[in-house]
Scaffold this active site. Structure first.
Site, short mmCIF file in Angstrom:
data_model
loop_
_atom_site.label_atom_id
_atom_site.label_comp_id
_atom_site.label_asym_id
_atom_site.label_seq_id
_atom_site.Cartn_x
_atom_site.Cartn_y
_atom_site.Cartn_z
N TYR A 92 -49.05 81.48 9.07
CA TYR A 92 -49.46 80.39 8.77
C TYR A 92 -47.67 79.80 8.14
O TYR A 92 -46.53 78.98 7.77
CB TYR A 92 -50.35 79.87 7.75
CG TYR A 92 -49.80 77.87 7.60
CD1 TYR A 92 -50.77 76.88 8.43
CD2 TYR A 92 -49.77 78.32 5.72
CE1 TYR A 92 -50.28 75.84 8.25
CE2 TYR A 92 -49.55 76.85 5.73
CZ TYR A 92 -50.20 75.66 6.94
OH TYR A 92 -49.67 74.11 6.31
N LYS A 114 -44.22 78.31 9.15
CA LYS A 114 -43.69 76.45 8.50
C LYS A 114 -42.08 76.67 8.20
O LYS A 114 -41.38 76.34 7.81
CB LYS A 114 -44.22 76.93 6.92
CG LYS A 114 -45.57 76.28 7.21
CD LYS A 114 -45.99 74.27 7.92
CE LYS A 114 -47.11 73.84 8.04
NZ LYS A 114 -47.21 72.69 8.84
#
Length: 220
Positions: free
Chosen positions: A135, A139
């Site tokens: 994740y 990002k």
């Protein structure tokens, strides 16, 4: 257009922008998405961010777009050694490649009106979060894409919003992974972050908000 609007932050963004914008909620068909659309008099558009090749045809009818809010995303809680290649692949396909594909497909519609692209990023896109390896990686990549888009499309406004932890279903899963007890009062409410996003969208046209960082009060 808002992605990931069926629940959580996306639904809150829809509520925050509904008084001033005609909404198109893009995502996989679901009763939850339909309910949000009905509540705000919005239309829905079938878009699967995991199928980048199908995105151009899905949005070809859109010829003018004032605002695109990239909110949809996935997260697989795992430290690096626990993560799998498949988790990395899925995370990148949805959080990065899907967002890139949708933006590219909608560039003519955004250019036509000098539109605004808002990327709902994360604190993990500034400082990698323990237990969120894939994740965090996605990002960081999404932040870079936003910066490149801003540099290469000066007629558009491009804003990255980096919230701290938000009280959503995704957060419940992360807290469970960490072995903690979920207490939504410890986190930002979706409505607070949605208000920050709406404020960026409503900023005067001669201003360009590049980046917004918001954290729960009392957290650094």
């Amino acid at each position: 257009m808002i992605t990931g609007a069926s629940r959580g932050l996306g639904a809150a963004v829809a509520a925050a922008l509904a008084p001033t914008h005609t909404l198109v909620l893009a995502g996989r068909p679901s009763s939850r998405l339909d309910a949000v659309a009905e509540r705000h008099g919005a239309s829905t558009l079938t878009v699967d961010l995991a199928d980048a090749d199908a995105i151009p045809a899905a949005v070809e009818s859109v010829d003018e777009l004032d605002v695109l809010v990239h909110n949809a995303g996935v997260a697989f809680p795992a430290r690096v050694a626990e993560s799998t290649v498949e988790e990395w692949r899925t995370t990148m396909e949805v959080n990065v490649i899907g967002a890139v594909a949708l933006t590219l497909a909608l560039l003519p519609a955004l250019r036509a009106v000098g539109g605004h692209v808002v990327f709902v990023n994360s604190g993990s896109g500034i400082n990698a979060s323990p237990g969120l390896a894939s994740y965090s990686g996605s990002k960081f990549a999404l932040r870079s894409f936003a910066d490149s888009l801003r540099n290469d499309e000066p007629a558009l406004r491009v804003t990255s919003v980096h919230p701290g932890r938000i009280a959503t279903e995704m957060q419940e899963g992360l807290v469970a992974y960490e072995g903690g007890t979920y207490d939504p009062s410890r986190f930002l409410s979706p409505e607070t972050v949605a208000r920050v996003i709406a404020d960026a969208v409503h900023s005067p046209p001669d201003g360009h908000i590049h980046e917004v960082i918001v954290r729960p009060r009392g957290h650094s």
